[in-house]
Design a protein around this motif. Structure first.
Motif, PDB file in Angstrom:
ATOM      1  N   ASN A 169      -0.897   4.396   6.391  1.00 55.44           N
ATOM      2  CA  ASN A 169      -0.181   3.298   5.746  1.00 55.44           C
ATOM      3  C   ASN A 169      -0.081   2.063   6.637  1.00 55.44           C
ATOM      4  O   ASN A 169       0.090   0.948   6.134  1.00 55.44           O
ATOM      5  CB  ASN A 169       1.199   3.754   5.303  1.00 55.44           C
ATOM      6  CG  ASN A 169       1.142   4.647   4.075  1.00 55.44           C
ATOM      7  OD1 ASN A 169       0.110   4.725   3.401  1.00 55.44           O
ATOM      8  ND2 ASN A 169       2.235   5.340   3.790  1.00 55.44           N
ATOM      9  N   PHE A 221       0.815  -1.218   0.000  1.00 51.05           N
ATOM     10  CA  PHE A 221       0.000   0.000   0.000  1.00 51.05           C
ATOM     11  C   PHE A 221       0.844   1.262   0.000  1.00 51.05           C
ATOM     12  O   PHE A 221       0.548   2.214  -0.742  1.00 51.05           O
ATOM     13  CB  PHE A 221      -0.913  -0.030   1.225  1.00 51.05           C
ATOM     14  CG  PHE A 221      -1.799   1.166   1.355  1.00 51.05           C
ATOM     15  CD1 PHE A 221      -1.558   2.134   2.311  1.00 51.05           C
ATOM     16  CD2 PHE A 221      -2.902   1.307   0.518  1.00 51.05           C
ATOM     17  CE1 PHE A 221      -2.386   3.241   2.434  1.00 51.05           C
ATOM     18  CE2 PHE A 221      -3.739   2.407   0.633  1.00 51.05           C
ATOM     19  CZ  PHE A 221      -3.480   3.370   1.588  1.00 51.05           C
ATOM     20  N   ASN A 277      -3.328   0.338   5.751  1.00 50.23           N
ATOM     21  CA  ASN A 277      -3.604   0.158   4.313  1.00 50.23           C
ATOM     22  C   ASN A 277      -4.907   0.840   3.904  1.00 50.23           C
ATOM     23  O   ASN A 277      -5.686   0.297   3.093  1.00 50.23           O
ATOM     24  CB  ASN A 277      -3.678  -1.336   3.958  1.00 50.23           C
ATOM     25  CG  ASN A 277      -2.320  -2.000   3.959  1.00 50.23           C
ATOM     26  OD1 ASN A 277      -1.325  -1.399   4.363  1.00 50.23           O
ATOM     27  ND2 ASN A 277      -2.256  -3.236   3.523  1.00 50.23           N
TER      28      ASN A 277
END
Length: 124
Positions: free
Chosen positions: A74, A29, A77
């Motif tokens: 992050n 991601f 994701n």
């Protein structure tokens, strides 16, 4: 296989807020930019917002600038679209997209994977 799943759509009154989420699986991601697009009934597919791989570089359409905020986590994701001061003209199906590169992009060609969309309806 890469999957993008949007959530958070619904019905809201004018002036209200919603937060859309898009969770990505099957891909690294934090190596790619992400974006949000929308399609209103009878209208063309439209760019909404985008950000680069770490969220430091964002870009918005003129229609939503100042009202919407794109962000990402992050570790989860997930990319978000915080929508404030919603207007009836924001009614549309909203689509999350995963980019081809680490940069942001405001064009459809900049994206490789797409979610199925979540409906946002702004109505009194």
């Amino acid at each position: 296989q890469v999957h993008l799943v949007e959530s958070g759509g619904g019905v809201v009154q004018p002036g209200g807020s919603l937060r859309l989420s898009c969770t990505v699986s099957g891909r690294t991601f934090d190596s790619y930019g992400m974006g949000w697009f929308r399609r209103a009934p009878g209208k063309q597919f439209e760019f909404v917002a985008t950000l680069n791989w770490n969220g430091a570089d964002t870009y918005y359409s003129n229609y939503v600038k100042g009202r919407f905020t794109i962000s990402r986590d992050n570790d989860k994701n997930t990319v978000y679209l915080q929508m404030n001061d919603l207007e009836p003209e924001d009614t549309a199906a909203y689509y999350c997209a995963a980019g081809r590169t680490a940069s942001r992009s405001s064009t459809r060609a900049g994206y490789e994977y797409w979610g199925r969309g979540t409906q946002v309806t702004v109505s009194s």
